[in-house]
Design a protein around this motif. Structure first.
Motif, PDB file in Angstrom:
ATOM      1  N   LYS A 279      58.077  66.277  30.784  1.00  0.00           N
ATOM      2  CA  LYS A 279      57.213  65.632  31.340  1.00  0.00           C
ATOM      3  C   LYS A 279      57.247  64.174  30.951  1.00  0.00           C
ATOM      4  CE  LYS A 279      52.489  67.174  32.306  1.00  0.00           C
ATOM      5  NZ  LYS A 279      51.369  65.999  32.107  1.00  0.00           N
ATOM      6  N   GLU A 280      57.269  64.086  29.347  1.00  0.00           N
ATOM      7  CA  GLU A 280      57.054  62.180  29.630  1.00  0.00           C
ATOM      8  C   GLU A 280      57.906  61.623  29.669  1.00  0.00           C
ATOM      9  OE1 GLU A 280      56.387  62.638  25.165  1.00  0.00           O
ATOM     10  OE2 GLU A 280      54.535  64.083  25.079  1.00  0.00           O
ATOM     11  N   ASP A 281      59.337  62.192  29.646  1.00  0.00           N
ATOM     12  CA  ASP A 281      60.386  61.102  30.442  1.00  0.00           C
ATOM     13  C   ASP A 281      60.122  61.083  31.418  1.00  0.00           C
ATOM     14  OD1 ASP A 281      62.179  61.626  27.993  1.00  0.00           O
ATOM     15  OD2 ASP A 281      63.389  63.077  28.626  1.00  0.00           O
ATOM     16  N   LEU A 282      59.846  61.714  32.229  1.00  0.00           N
ATOM     17  CA  LEU A 282      59.204  61.288  33.844  1.00  0.00           C
ATOM     18  C   LEU A 282      58.074  60.086  34.171  1.00  0.00           C
ATOM     19  CD1 LEU A 282      60.311  62.222  36.867  1.00  0.00           C
ATOM     20  CD2 LEU A 282      58.663  64.479  37.162  1.00  0.00           C
ATOM     21  N   GLU A 283      57.141  61.108  33.223  1.00  0.00           N
ATOM     22  CA  GLU A 283      56.428  60.324  33.550  1.00  0.00           C
ATOM     23  C   GLU A 283      56.076  58.962  33.031  1.00  0.00           C
ATOM     24  OE1 GLU A 283      52.910  61.968  30.825  1.00  0.00           O
ATOM     25  OE2 GLU A 283      52.603  63.616  32.509  1.00  0.00           O
ATOM     26  N   GLU A 284      57.061  58.960  32.071  1.00  0.00           N
ATOM     27  CA  GLU A 284      57.295  57.024  31.248  1.00  0.00           C
ATOM     28  C   GLU A 284      58.644  56.103  32.782  1.00  0.00           C
ATOM     29  OE1 GLU A 284      59.645  55.066  27.655  1.00  0.00           O
ATOM     30  OE2 GLU A 284      59.693  56.979  27.729  1.00  0.00           O
ATOM     31  N   TYR A 285      59.027  57.470  33.265  1.00  0.00           N
ATOM     32  CA  TYR A 285      60.247  56.395  34.054  1.00  0.00           C
ATOM     33  C   TYR A 285      59.315  56.211  35.479  1.00  0.00           C
ATOM     34  CZ  TYR A 285      63.364  55.682  38.405  1.00  0.00           C
ATOM     35  OH  TYR A 285      63.453  54.927  38.872  1.00  0.00           O
ATOM     36  N   LEU A 286      58.424  56.934  36.193  1.00  0.00           N
ATOM     37  CA  LEU A 286      57.054  56.873  36.860  1.00  0.00           C
ATOM     38  C   LEU A 286      56.416  56.172  36.742  1.00  0.00           C
ATOM     39  CD1 LEU A 286      56.497  60.382  38.143  1.00  0.00           C
ATOM     40  CD2 LEU A 286      58.111  59.464  39.415  1.00  0.00           C
ATOM     41  N   THR A 287      55.719  55.391  35.348  1.00  0.00           N
ATOM     42  CA  THR A 287      55.170  53.865  35.784  1.00  0.00           C
ATOM     43  C   THR A 287      55.927  52.975  35.342  1.00  0.00           C
ATOM     44  OG1 THR A 287      53.904  56.453  34.108  1.00  0.00           O
ATOM     45  CG2 THR A 287      52.741  53.361  33.608  1.00  0.00           C
ATOM     46  N   ALA A 288      56.862  53.010  35.305  1.00  0.00           N
ATOM     47  CA  ALA A 288      57.858  51.804  34.891  1.00  0.00           C
ATOM     48  C   ALA A 288      58.552  51.410  36.337  1.00  0.00           C
ATOM     49  CB  ALA A 288      59.217  52.124  33.823  1.00  0.00           C
ATOM     50  N   ASN A 289      58.344  52.708  37.339  1.00  0.00           N
ATOM     51  CA  ASN A 289      59.165  52.340  38.316  1.00  0.00           C
ATOM     52  C   ASN A 289      58.549  53.520  39.606  1.00  0.00           C
ATOM     53  OD1 ASN A 289      61.982  51.217  37.205  1.00  0.00           O
ATOM     54  ND2 ASN A 289      61.398  53.031  36.707  1.00  0.00           N
ATOM     55  N   PRO A 290      57.250  52.810  39.956  1.00  0.00           N
ATOM     56  CA  PRO A 290      56.297  53.381  40.870  1.00  0.00           C
ATOM     57  C   PRO A 290      56.663  53.443  42.392  1.00  0.00           C
ATOM     58  CG  PRO A 290      55.154  51.499  40.780  1.00  0.00           C
ATOM     59  CD  PRO A 290      56.426  51.625  39.079  1.00  0.00           C
ATOM     60  N   ASN A 291      57.780  52.496  42.885  1.00  0.00           N
ATOM     61  CA  ASN A 291      58.052  52.699  43.984  1.00  0.00           C
ATOM     62  C   ASN A 291      59.582  52.619  44.278  1.00  0.00           C
ATOM     63  OD1 ASN A 291      55.556  51.554  44.609  1.00  0.00           O
ATOM     64  ND2 ASN A 291      56.016  50.074  43.659  1.00  0.00           N
ATOM     65  N   SER A 292      59.984  53.500  43.668  1.00  0.00           N
ATOM     66  CA  SER A 292      61.547  53.577  43.440  1.00  0.00           C
ATOM     67  C   SER A 292      61.940  54.699  44.251  1.00  0.00           C
ATOM     68  CB  SER A 292      62.230  53.287  41.582  1.00  0.00           C
ATOM     69  OG  SER A 292      61.612  55.620  41.363  1.00  0.00           O
ATOM     70  N   PRO A 293      63.233  54.039  44.659  1.00  0.00           N
ATOM     71  CA  PRO A 293      63.492  55.696  46.147  1.00  0.00           C
ATOM     72  C   PRO A 293      63.488  57.201  44.601  1.00  0.00           C
ATOM     73  CG  PRO A 293      65.033  53.580  45.756  1.00  0.00           C
ATOM     74  CD  PRO A 293      64.605  53.408  45.015  1.00  0.00           C
ATOM     75  N   ALA A 294      63.497  56.627  43.544  1.00  0.00           N
ATOM     76  CA  ALA A 294      63.379  58.429  43.057  1.00  0.00           C
ATOM     77  C   ALA A 294      62.262  58.907  42.398  1.00  0.00           C
ATOM     78  CB  ALA A 294      64.470  58.231  41.262  1.00  0.00           C
ATOM     79  N   ALA A 295      61.241  57.436  42.372  1.00  0.00           N
ATOM     80  CA  ALA A 295      60.285  57.797  41.841  1.00  0.00           C
ATOM     81  C   ALA A 295      59.593  58.570  44.062  1.00  0.00           C
ATOM     82  CB  ALA A 295      58.832  56.701  41.240  1.00  0.00           C
ATOM     83  N   HIS A 296      60.500  57.969  45.132  1.00  0.00           N
ATOM     84  CA  HIS A 296      59.445  58.610  46.100  1.00  0.00           C
ATOM     85  C   HIS A 296      60.024  60.077  46.555  1.00  0.00           C
ATOM     86  CE1 HIS A 296      58.849  58.779  50.317  1.00  0.00           C
ATOM     87  NE2 HIS A 296      59.226  58.512  50.784  1.00  0.00           N
ATOM     88  N   PHE A 297      60.906  59.525  46.111  1.00  0.00           N
ATOM     89  CA  PHE A 297      62.234  61.895  46.276  1.00  0.00           C
ATOM     90  C   PHE A 297      61.697  62.593  45.303  1.00  0.00           C
ATOM     91  CE2 PHE A 297      65.394  63.966  44.309  1.00  0.00           C
ATOM     92  CZ  PHE A 297      65.528  65.333  45.211  1.00  0.00           C
ATOM     93  N   VAL A 298      60.430  62.493  43.424  1.00  0.00           N
ATOM     94  CA  VAL A 298      59.641  63.178  43.028  1.00  0.00           C
ATOM     95  C   VAL A 298      58.546  63.573  44.066  1.00  0.00           C
ATOM     96  CG1 VAL A 298      57.863  63.032  41.005  1.00  0.00           C
ATOM     97  CG2 VAL A 298      60.708  62.185  40.917  1.00  0.00           C
ATOM     98  N   GLU A 299      58.003  62.394  44.910  1.00  0.00           N
ATOM     99  CA  GLU A 299      56.897  62.935  45.933  1.00  0.00           C
ATOM    100  C   GLU A 299      57.008  64.153  46.534  1.00  0.00           C
ATOM    101  OE1 GLU A 299      55.435  58.997  46.653  1.00  0.00           O
ATOM    102  OE2 GLU A 299      54.783  58.165  44.692  1.00  0.00           O
ATOM    103  N   LEU A 300      58.277  63.484  46.915  1.00  0.00           N
ATOM    104  CA  LEU A 300      58.601  64.893  48.619  1.00  0.00           C
ATOM    105  C   LEU A 300      58.662  66.284  48.022  1.00  0.00           C
ATOM    106  CD1 LEU A 300      60.938  62.229  50.145  1.00  0.00           C
ATOM    107  CD2 LEU A 300      58.323  62.439  51.008  1.00  0.00           C
ATOM    108  N   LEU A 301      59.446  65.934  46.943  1.00  0.00           N
ATOM    109  CA  LEU A 301      59.437  67.362  46.068  1.00  0.00           C
ATOM    110  C   LEU A 301      58.625  67.821  46.282  1.00  0.00           C
ATOM    111  CD1 LEU A 301      62.840  66.955  43.051  1.00  0.00           C
ATOM    112  CD2 LEU A 301      62.282  68.114  44.939  1.00  0.00           C
TER     113      LEU A 301
END
Length: 551
Positions: free
Chosen positions: A166-188
């Motif tokens: 959970k902390e790993d993912l939140e840290e990545y999303l906070t630093a990269n909110p507009n990345s393709p991976a962040a968008h994929f998480v939103e879609l999931l």
């Protein structure tokens, strides 16, 4: 003449002696049975150790499990079948490998049918040209900024460390909110995890009830259908295709050959079609999808359907390249068994002419016309940072790396870049890959966001860029081999935390995970405990002896 008393006494003594003799015989039989079971168990352990070392130290670097043989050989998979090691002669020759110096060159080879290696760089739509042969001179191991090379750098973990997913993912999303991976998480979260029960019901539909509408379209689209008739496979549309006309984007067309009633050949990957489609929609103008081991093409088709709906204008083209032998008798048997119509539709496809690349093209390019299939397992000669050039590796799908050396050989030429969406299609069933990932990659390099738990497919985000064939990886193998007991304990705890997180819908709510996936978590974790109990520690020894520099 004996008296009745004497006769009775004699009979009693005889009976007692017979009982004692029978008891001694039974004890002897139990002892022999115990010895026999011990010997059989010892033989099994020795066989398992021998098999691990054989797989890790094969002199033939191209010895691979074919896609079909591996999936069919999974002991717990629904498809069944037998494992088969295959020596393939279809890998590209050195000259053929050297003729491909960019993805655009490979696309030119595909479209022209010319195999001479004389190509012109193309700039079609939003697909920028890639390096020419003269430009592709950078060492792919050092081209991309890499925080871990020797293993001595700060924050470069070379021993398992327990992480919070959970902390790993939140840290990545906070630093990269507009990345393709962040968008994929939103879609999931929107299509798979919006309701606590959705993903368990979808996956149950995939395997237990063969309900393809739930499996392919997801519970959101299934529940939104106004009538039972609208929930049929012929009518229900997959996400992003709700407004298309005709059969395009229907569940039925997704798992059938082109726009026909012929079922596609696939081996358990139908459950991951929806996540792949969602991931495909996130690819950017400079992004590319690389697939290692597509089998007959269902996974390629699904990610291609997503690419058709990518947020680019015009839609992203020339963004999918799939590497495989596209051959092998085991694959022929699997394809024709799953889809008997293939024999009639492709009369030239036989056990003696087992090239199924034409079948893959007809399946995949019908939906995504610019998909490219490359014959031969990937290697640093055919897949490297230089070949990708300025393209960003945004999705990497790995299915053909069926052994520890194969993972190093097939991905050794590329950087796993921060933000890459990584699909490992066999991780639950390939014990060696499980060791590699949880031993060295999970500790700060990747974090999980999806799992077909109980089957084999996991999705990850790369948190920190890395090359798998640099000294830090070998150092990690060696460190674990020197202390396998501690490493195994950390890995088991990490694996449980990851299972709980993905089955909680990325919320971190343990009760949600237990309510909907508790039985599956227990079953998978039990199989992991067997792997990391010490019985398979020779795997660490074998990994430590891999000659990483040779790939």
């Amino acid at each position: 003449m004996h008296s009745p008393v004497v006769i009775s006494s004699t009979c009693n003594k005889t009976s007692t002696l017979l009982k004692r003799k029978k008891m001694r015989t039974n004890r002897m039989l139990f002892v022999l049975l115990g010895v026999g079971l011990f010997v059989l168990a010892s033989i099994q352990i020795l066989y398992n150790e021998h098999k691990v070392l054989k797989d890790l130290h094969s002199d033939d670097r191209h010895r691979q499990h074919s896609q079909a043989a591996s999936v069919n050989g999974d002991a717990d998979a629904d498809d069944g079948g037998a494992d088969a090691d295959t020596d393939t002669d279809t890998v590209l020759t050195e000259d053929e490998n050297e003729s491909i110096s960019s993805i655009d060159d490979a696309a030119a080879l595909e479209s022209s049918g010319d195999d001479d290696g004389d190509y012109e760089d193309k700039d079609e739509d939003n697909n920028e040209s890639l390096p020419s042969p003269d430009d592709a001179t950078t060492n792919s191991k050092t081209k991309f900024a890499n925080p871990c090379i020797s293993g001595d750098e700060p924050d470069c973990n070379t021993f398992p460390q327990l992480r919070s997913p959970k902390e790993d993912l939140e840290e990545y999303l906070t630093a990269n909110p507009n990345s393709p991976a962040a968008h994929f998480v939103e879609l999931l979260k929107e299509y798979l995890y919006a309701e606590p029960s959705w993903e368990r019901e979808r996956q149950t539909g995939c395997y237990r009830f063969w309900n393809m509408t739930k499996c392919f379209a997801g519970m959101g689209n299934y529940n939104a259908a106004p009538t039972d008739a609208a929930r049929t496979a012929e009518e229900l549309k997959m996400p992003f295709y709700e407004d298309t006309d005709g059969s395009e984007g229907t569940v039925f067309r997704a798992f059938h050959f082109q726009n026909t009633t012929k079922p596609m050949p696939f081996l358990g990957t139908h459950v991951v079609c929806l996540p792949l489609l969602l991931a495909g929609t996130t690819v950017t103008e400079t992004g590319v999808v690389v697939e290692l081991g597509p089998f007959a093409g269902l996974t390629s088709k699904c990610v291609g359907m997503g690419l058709n709906k990518a947020r680019t204008n015009p839609p992203r083209t020339n963004a999918l390249i799939s590497y495989d032998t596209f051959a092998d008798t085991a694959n022929y048997n699997a394809i024709t068994k799953a889809s008997p119509w293939v024999k009639e539709s492709y009369p030239d496809y036989t056990p003696d002419n087992d090239d199924f690349l034409p079948i893959w093209k007809d399946i995949v390019q019908y939906e995504y016309p610019t998909a490219l299939g490359r014959k031969g397992f990937a290697s640093s000669k055919t897949l490297s940072d230089d070949i990708l050039g300025e393209k960003n590796l945004e999705i990497l799908m790995i299915d053909s790396a069926k052994s520890a050396p194969a993972l190093h050989e097939q991905t050794g030429g590329i950087a796993f870049r921060e933000g890459t969406i990584l699909f490992l299609m066999d991780i639950e069933k390939l014990r060696v890959q499980l060791f590699q990932v949880y031993g060295c990659l999970r500790s700060g390099f990747i974090t999980p966001i999806y799992a077909s738990l109980g089957m084999e497919h996991w999705g990850w985000i790369v948190l920190k860029s890395f090359h798998i064939n640099q000294p830090w990886m070998k150092k990690c193998y060696e460190n674990i081999n020197n202390n396998p007991t501690e490493a195994n304990a950390v890995i088991l705890e990490q694996a449980k935390a990851d299972m709980m997180f993905v089955t909680s819908g990325l919320t971190g709510e343990d009760e949600r995970a237990k309510e909907h996936f508790g039985d599956v978590i227990d079953r998978v974790l039990t199989s992991y405990k067997d792997a990391f109990s010490g019985q398979w520690d020779n795997t660490w020894t074998g990994l430590a002896q891999i000659d990483i520099d040779s790939y």
